[in-house]
Design an enzyme around this catalytic site. Structure first.
Site, PDB file in Angstrom:
ATOM      1  N   ARG A  40     -44.241   2.643 -22.769  1.00 49.91           N
ATOM      2  CA  ARG A  40     -43.698   2.915 -21.437  1.00 49.91           C
ATOM      3  C   ARG A  40     -44.647   2.376 -20.365  1.00 49.91           C
ATOM      4  O   ARG A  40     -45.873   2.402 -20.534  1.00 49.91           O
ATOM      5  CB  ARG A  40     -43.565   4.429 -21.298  1.00 49.91           C
ATOM      6  CG  ARG A  40     -42.986   4.938 -19.996  1.00 49.91           C
ATOM      7  CD  ARG A  40     -41.547   4.654 -19.879  1.00 49.91           C
ATOM      8  NE  ARG A  40     -40.871   5.489 -18.889  1.00 49.91           N
ATOM      9  CZ  ARG A  40     -39.676   5.194 -18.406  1.00 49.91           C
ATOM     10  NH1 ARG A  40     -39.024   4.114 -18.807  1.00 49.91           N
ATOM     11  NH2 ARG A  40     -39.090   5.994 -17.546  1.00 49.91           N
TER      12      ARG A  40
ATOM     13  N   THR B   3     -30.586  -0.865 -19.487  1.00 55.19           N
ATOM     14  CA  THR B   3     -31.589  -0.703 -20.534  1.00 55.19           C
ATOM     15  C   THR B   3     -30.936  -1.355 -21.737  1.00 55.19           C
ATOM     16  O   THR B   3     -29.761  -1.709 -21.673  1.00 55.19           O
ATOM     17  CB  THR B   3     -31.848   0.807 -20.740  1.00 55.19           C
ATOM     18  OG1 THR B   3     -32.397   1.349 -19.541  1.00 55.19           O
ATOM     19  CG2 THR B   3     -32.764   1.131 -21.896  1.00 55.19           C
TER      20      THR B   3
ATOM     21  N   ASN C 188     -35.542  -0.705 -16.242  1.00 51.65           N
ATOM     22  CA  ASN C 188     -34.930   0.376 -15.481  1.00 51.65           C
ATOM     23  C   ASN C 188     -33.603  -0.097 -14.900  1.00 51.65           C
ATOM     24  O   ASN C 188     -32.613  -0.112 -15.597  1.00 51.65           O
ATOM     25  CB  ASN C 188     -35.855   0.936 -14.402  1.00 51.65           C
ATOM     26  CG  ASN C 188     -35.291   2.234 -13.835  1.00 51.65           C
ATOM     27  OD1 ASN C 188     -34.517   2.905 -14.517  1.00 51.65           O
ATOM     28  ND2 ASN C 188     -35.641   2.587 -12.626  1.00 51.65           N
TER      29      ASN C 188
ATOM     30  N   ASP D 261     -38.331   6.176 -11.884  1.00 54.75           N
ATOM     31  CA  ASP D 261     -38.149   7.237 -12.883  1.00 54.75           C
ATOM     32  C   ASP D 261     -39.139   8.385 -12.670  1.00 54.75           C
ATOM     33  O   ASP D 261     -39.039   9.425 -13.321  1.00 54.75           O
ATOM     34  CB  ASP D 261     -38.280   6.681 -14.306  1.00 54.75           C
ATOM     35  CG  ASP D 261     -36.932   6.218 -14.852  1.00 54.75           C
ATOM     36  OD1 ASP D 261     -35.902   6.563 -14.248  1.00 54.75           O
ATOM     37  OD2 ASP D 261     -36.902   5.513 -15.872  1.00 54.75           O
TER      38      ASP D 261
ATOM     39  N   GLY E 229     -28.163   3.345 -20.726  1.00 49.78           N
ATOM     40  CA  GLY E 229     -27.252   4.204 -19.954  1.00 49.78           C
ATOM     41  C   GLY E 229     -27.945   5.171 -19.013  1.00 49.78           C
ATOM     42  O   GLY E 229     -27.321   6.139 -18.581  1.00 49.78           O
TER      43      GLY E 229
HETATM   44  N1  GLY Z   1     -35.351   3.700 -16.969  1.00 52.98           N
HETATM   45  C1  GLY Z   1     -34.463   4.496 -17.686  1.00 52.98           C
HETATM   46  C2  GLY Z   1     -35.153   5.465 -18.564  1.00 52.98           C
HETATM   47  O1  GLY Z   1     -36.275   5.228 -18.965  1.00 52.98           O
HETATM   48  O2  GLY Z   1     -34.600   6.486 -18.866  1.00 52.98           O
END
Ligand code: GLY
Length: 566
Positions: free
Chosen positions: A101, A376, A396, A418, A468
């Site tokens: 991430r 995504t 994102n 986020d 999604g």
């Molecule tokens: N950017 C969408 C997620 O990580 O949930």
């Protein structure tokens, strides 16, 4: 020929549905494989994965090659400028997960997206240079390669370099998505990246990406250093300085992915492994499965009023928990064990009434706008030895921050959205957060990505995941209960109409054609505010069938996805 008639049949099914007349899910089989399967969002990425497997690469090798190929052929979500999560199950039953991430840059500040009146500056957090977190994808692929790789790093990146250098044809959907973003591309870039096309993009246009090919070649030659140091890093930092961003050379050098234990849970005799925080996916999925167990959803009519009422009520409580309790575990103590325990969840769901929706204000207060379209991508791979990878990756929003690094040819994410920029104020998916997900330098923003692997009697059973945004968790949940509780194959489970609710906004989203008018009336009588919309579900999954063959499911109805096995 068989594939073309299946496609036409699926299209006819899709368009013949409407709210007053709903067809039952069709008994349709996905792609079949004797021992290996790849399901991704683009046929060229699937072909790349298959090629690696046929060369003797394992599922992890294939996943790495697919990630790089997607950065070329699926630029709205495939990436080297974003991040993601992988759940890996080896044939010996070992399950691990990798968190790659993005992180908040070192110069990030808690209130950096608030104006002087304390309002969130949405344009700043969603578009342009300040919206990006420090990318994790290349470091993630490098870590996967170092731990599990069988083929050489160079072999894994070759297909992506070839696709970028020699070009590929645009699909209609990708051409459309590029056309939709023209204004944003023009607003945030200081030059004319290739994506800007005043005449508009069309299906069949050939896309050649020489700069991206060159960036990928640096990564091929130098491993992770090819991205986080040297020419590519210099280009990224220059882009930041000239565009007003804050990612520094030190942020890039210091970026490290994290191996994390999976979230493990049990559901009707199956073992479910999914992603731990900083993704909310695994915890929320386990809570939803506990809710399905509590109300025995599998014994109700599929997408009938009773099932959707209970499912919705469970989802609203789970997303309320998400907004308060979840964040990066390296910065916030997440009460994981408590949240996934049967005792906690059964108590949490015990106040759900049979005939009446609970007011959102009784769960917690808030008032927010609906979520926007997310971008995504997820892929699932099983190799001939039985190793499996579920990998979800993202920029994102569609094309992330819309900033393409000058000279390097790749998009940067807009993952800072986020984070919870301000407690109680929704992000682009309508998700709200609290202190647990506040911005801190070096912290990872909370995600909904839910790559998941399910075992049956200690053997591989299902590899699943989807894009999604906020709907990722409920969509993965539906892919599991559709198979386990409603006896669907994976392609049927993917095709089936999806529903979603997330506590706030106070709405039950139902995919167009998902229920008939009678069910709608029944749900409205119980107090549900229904909104019909297109689903953002694009599941790519692999199911192990009774006889050991593999069914690959791809969302042909809603995307360019493609599954193939051998
Ligand atoms: N950017 C969408 C997620 O990580 O949930």
């Amino acid at each position: 020929m068989k594939k073309i008639s299946l496609f036409i049949f699926l299209i006819i099914c899709f368009f013949s549905c409407n709210q007053s007349k709903v067809s039952a899910p069709q008994k349709i089989k996905g792609a079949m494989g004797e021992k290996a399967m790849v399901a991704t969002t683009h046929p060229l990425a699937t072909a790349t994965g298959l090629k690696i497997l046929r060369k003797g690469g394992n599922a992890i090798d294939a996943a790495i090659a697919i990630q790089f190929a997607l950065s070329v052929v699926y630029p709205q979500a495939g990436n080297i400028g974003g991040g993601g999560f992988a759940v890996i199950r080896l044939v010996n039953g070992t399950v691990t997960t990798l968190d790659f991430r993005e992180k908040a840059p070192n110069l990030a500040e808690k209130d950096m997206y608030l104006d002087k009146n304390g309002n969130v500056l949405k344009a700043k957090i969603r578009l342009g240079h300040l919206a990006s977190g420090v990318p994790g994808s290349v470091a993630g692929m490098w870590a996967l390669h170092k731990k599990y790789g069988q083929l050489s790093w160079s072999e894994l990146i070759n297909p992506a370099i070839n696709l970028a250098y020699s070009g590929h044809l645009l699909t209609e959907k990708i051409a459309q998505s590029l056309n939709d973003k023209q204004n944003d591309f023009q607003n945030v870039n200081r030059y004319l990246p290739w994506v800007i096309n005043v005449k508009g993009w069309n299906k069949g246009d050939t896309i050649v990406q020489k700069q991206l090919a060159s960036t990928l070649s640096f990564i091929q030659k130098n491993g992770r250093d090819g991205f986080y140091k040297g020419i590519v890093a210099d280009q990224l930092i220059k882009e930041m300085i000239l565009g007003g961003g804050i990612i520094s050379a030190k942020d890039l050098i210091n970026y490290e992915p994290v191996w994390r234990d999976p979230i493990k849970g049990f559901y009707r005799g199956y073992t479910v492994y999914s992603m731990a925080p900083p993704s909310s996916g695994g915890i929320a999925l386990m809570q939803l499965l506990k809710g399905s167990e509590y109300f025995d959803l599998g014994n109700m009519e599929f997408n009938g009023a009773e099932m959707l009422h209970y499912k919705t009520e469970v989802e609203r409580r789970v997303y309320a928990d998400r907004s308060v309790h979840l964040g990066d575990p390296d910065y916030y103590k997440v009460p994981t064990e408590h949240l996934i325990s049967q005792k906690y969840n059964y108590a949490r769901f015990s106040n759900i009434k049979k005939r009446k929706k609970t007011a959102s204000s009784e769960i917690i207060e808030g008032n927010i706008a609906p979520y926007e379209s997310p971008s995504t991508t997820h892929f699932s791979v099983v190799d001939p030895s039985g190793n499996a990878v579920a990998l979800t990756t993202t920029l994102n929003g569609s094309y992330g921050s819309c900033v393409m690094v000058k000279g390097a040819g790749f998009f940067l994410n807009n993952e800072m959205d986020d984070f919870s920029a301000k407690p109680g104020i929704p992000n682009k998916y309508g998700l709200i957060g609290s202190e647990a997900n506040a911005i801190v330098p070096g912290k990872r923003m909370l995600s909904s990505m839910t790559p998941t692997i399910v075992e049956k009697e200690d053997s591989l059973f299902l590899v699943t995941g989807t894009p999604g945004g906020a709907t990722i968790i409920t969509t993965v949940f539906q892919s599991i209960i559709n198979v386990i509780d409603f006896g669907m194959g994976i392609q049927e489970a993917i095709n089936a109409k999806k529903t979603h609710s997330q506590w706030l906004p106070d709405t039950l989203f139902i995919e167009n054609g998902g229920i008939d008018s009678e069910v709608q009336l029944e749900l409205e009588k119980r107090g549900h505010l229904i909104h019909f919309k297109e689903s953002s579900s694009k599941i790519n999954a692999v199911l192990v069938l009774e006889e050991g063959r593999l069914e690959g499911g791809a969302d042909y109805l809603r995307s360019d996805s493609y599954a193939e096995g051998f």
